[in-house]
Design a protein around this motif. Structure first.
Motif, short mmCIF file in Angstrom:
data_model
loop_
_atom_site.label_atom_id
_atom_site.label_comp_id
_atom_site.label_asym_id
_atom_site.label_seq_id
_atom_site.Cartn_x
_atom_site.Cartn_y
_atom_site.Cartn_z
N ILE A 46 0.85 -1.20 0.00
CA ILE A 46 0.00 0.00 0.00
C ILE A 46 0.88 1.25 0.00
O ILE A 46 0.62 2.21 -0.73
N GLY A 47 1.94 1.21 0.80
CA GLY A 47 2.87 2.34 0.84
C GLY A 47 3.48 2.62 -0.53
O GLY A 47 3.60 3.78 -0.94
N LEU A 48 3.84 1.57 -1.25
CA LEU A 48 4.42 1.74 -2.59
C LEU A 48 3.39 2.32 -3.56
O LEU A 48 3.72 3.19 -4.38
N LYS A 49 2.15 1.87 -3.46
CA LYS A 49 1.11 2.38 -4.35
C LYS A 49 0.81 3.85 -4.06
O LYS A 49 0.58 4.64 -4.98
N LEU A 50 0.81 4.21 -2.79
CA LEU A 50 0.59 5.61 -2.44
C LEU A 50 1.74 6.48 -2.96
O LEU A 50 1.51 7.62 -3.42
N GLU A 51 2.94 5.94 -2.91
CA GLU A 51 4.09 6.69 -3.45
C GLU A 51 3.93 6.94 -4.94
O GLU A 51 4.24 8.02 -5.45
N LYS A 52 3.40 5.93 -5.64
CA LYS A 52 3.21 6.07 -7.10
C LYS A 52 2.18 7.13 -7.46
O LYS A 52 2.22 7.67 -8.56
N VAL A 53 1.24 7.40 -6.54
CA VAL A 53 0.24 8.44 -6.82
C VAL A 53 0.63 9.78 -6.19
O VAL A 53 -0.20 10.69 -6.09
N GLY A 54 1.89 9.87 -5.77
CA GLY A 54 2.39 11.16 -5.31
C GLY A 54 2.37 11.39 -3.82
O GLY A 54 2.49 12.54 -3.36
N ILE A 55 2.24 10.30 -3.02
CA ILE A 55 2.24 10.45 -1.56
C ILE A 55 3.38 9.60 -0.99
O ILE A 55 3.20 8.42 -0.69
N PRO A 56 4.58 10.18 -0.87
CA PRO A 56 5.73 9.41 -0.40
C PRO A 56 5.71 9.18 1.11
O PRO A 56 5.00 9.87 1.86
N ASN A 57 6.47 8.19 1.55
CA ASN A 57 6.70 7.91 2.99
C ASN A 57 5.43 7.57 3.75
O ASN A 57 5.37 7.74 4.98
N ALA A 58 4.41 7.08 3.05
CA ALA A 58 3.14 6.80 3.72
C ALA A 58 3.26 5.63 4.69
O ALA A 58 2.63 5.65 5.76
N PHE A 59 4.04 4.60 4.33
CA PHE A 59 4.18 3.47 5.25
C PHE A 59 4.81 3.93 6.56
O PHE A 59 4.33 3.59 7.64
N ASP A 60 5.89 4.70 6.47
CA ASP A 60 6.55 5.19 7.69
C ASP A 60 5.60 6.07 8.50
O ASP A 60 5.56 5.98 9.73
N GLY A 61 4.82 6.90 7.81
CA GLY A 61 3.87 7.76 8.51
C GLY A 61 2.79 6.97 9.21
O GLY A 61 2.42 7.27 10.35
N ALA A 62 2.28 5.95 8.51
CA ALA A 62 1.24 5.11 9.11
C ALA A 62 1.80 4.31 10.28
O ALA A 62 1.12 4.12 11.30
N LYS A 63 3.03 3.84 10.14
CA LYS A 63 3.64 3.02 11.19
C LYS A 63 3.79 3.80 12.50
O LYS A 63 3.64 3.24 13.58
N LYS A 64 4.06 5.10 12.38
CA LYS A 64 4.19 5.92 13.59
C LYS A 64 2.87 6.03 14.35
O LYS A 64 2.86 6.33 15.54
#
Length: 284
Positions: free
Chosen positions: A108-126
């Motif tokens: 999911i983090g990779l897919k969000l990065e592809k649509v222009g939202i980087p570092n989403a996995f790290d943000g969600a993990k926090k």
């Protein structure tokens, strides 16, 4: 004699809830709940803390878990109640589910990065105490101002059919039921009317759930209409299933509250008639 209030479907920070297990139990006590099940998604890690808090609050805590499963390319949730949380087969299943959830979160983090939202996995993990769920991604998207609320995050990015949805690979329903039974618990079909399917498909799901050994169905939840509750009661009786009640509480809000309006129609056999023996057997 005061009537007991049951809530057999709640979540804490051990999965995608926002209250710690202790805070959840304290809120249940404020809501006059007598018997509570903590049913975090594919996790029993909050049960020890919740049990300590429940003892102090005078609440009877039932070991619970909500197992993610797949059926006909749909995600279906099976609540386990009254089991031995240390049973090796249950532990193995939940470890496998955790691995699946972690891999899904990375994708999911990779897919969000592809649509222009980087570092989403790290943000969600926090934002997560345990495994990262879609709810944590939704909260992160709200936090960074990408969407106005979590519902919009699912509608725009995370729901099935949206650009950042990732198919999971969860356990099958028969495996979930079998594992819950092996651990000495009861298996309940969670919130049947939340699945986006016709009544014909729902009846098929309930029929197969029963054939696979399922024990109960959630008849009572927050925000139901009387017609919805009566429909679920009718299906519980038609398919020979016990009736369960659950708020599916995740966080404080106006329309879902622990223990709120959780009653069964009189013609439904409560699941706690079967749970009482298990409660006595598994008090720890």
């Amino acid at each position: 004699m005061t009537k007991k209030v049951y809530d057999l479907h709640t979540h804490s920070t051990a999965s995608d809830g926002t209250l710690t297990p202790t805070e959840l139990v304290q809120r249940a006590a404020e809501q006059q709940v007598s018997v509570l099940a903590l049913t975090d998604h594919d996790s029993v890690s909050g049960l020890t803390e919740a049990r300590i808090a429940a003892k102090s609050a005078g609440i009877r805590l039932i070991n619970g878990v909500e197992v993610s499963t797949e059926w006909e390319n749909r995600g279906i949730h099976i609540v386990g109640l009254g089991f031995d949380k240390t049973h090796q087969n249950l532990t193995a299943l939940l470890q496998q589910q955790a691995q699946v959830r972690h891999q899904r979160a990375l994708e999911i983090g990779l897919k969000l990065e592809k649509v222009g939202i980087p570092n989403a996995f790290d943000g969600a993990k926090k934002l997560a105490d345990g495994e990262v769920t879609r709810a944590h991604f939704a909260r992160y998207l709200v936090q960074i101002g990408e969407v106005k609320n979590e519902a919009q995050a699912f509608k725009k990015y995370l729901a099935q059919g949206k650009p950042c949805f990732v198919k999971s690979g969860w356990a099958t329903i028969p495996l979930a039921i079998e594992t819950i039974h092996q651990a000495g618990g009861l298996a309940v079909l969670a919130h049947p009317l939340r699945y986006t399917m016709t009544n014909r498909w729902l009846r098929r799901l309930i029929d197969e759930f029963k054939q696979w050994g399922g024990d109960g169905i959630e008849v009572s939840g927050c925000g139901q209409t009387p017609d919805q509750r009566h429909l679920l009661a009718r299906w519980a009786n038609e398919f020979g299933l016990l009736g369960s009640v659950g708020s599916d509480f995740h966080f404080p809000c106006g329309w879902i509250e622990i223990g709120k309006s959780l009653f069964l129609p009189e013609n439904v056999t409560p699941i706690w008639t079967e749970l009482n023996e298990k409660l006595n057997e598994k008090s720890g």
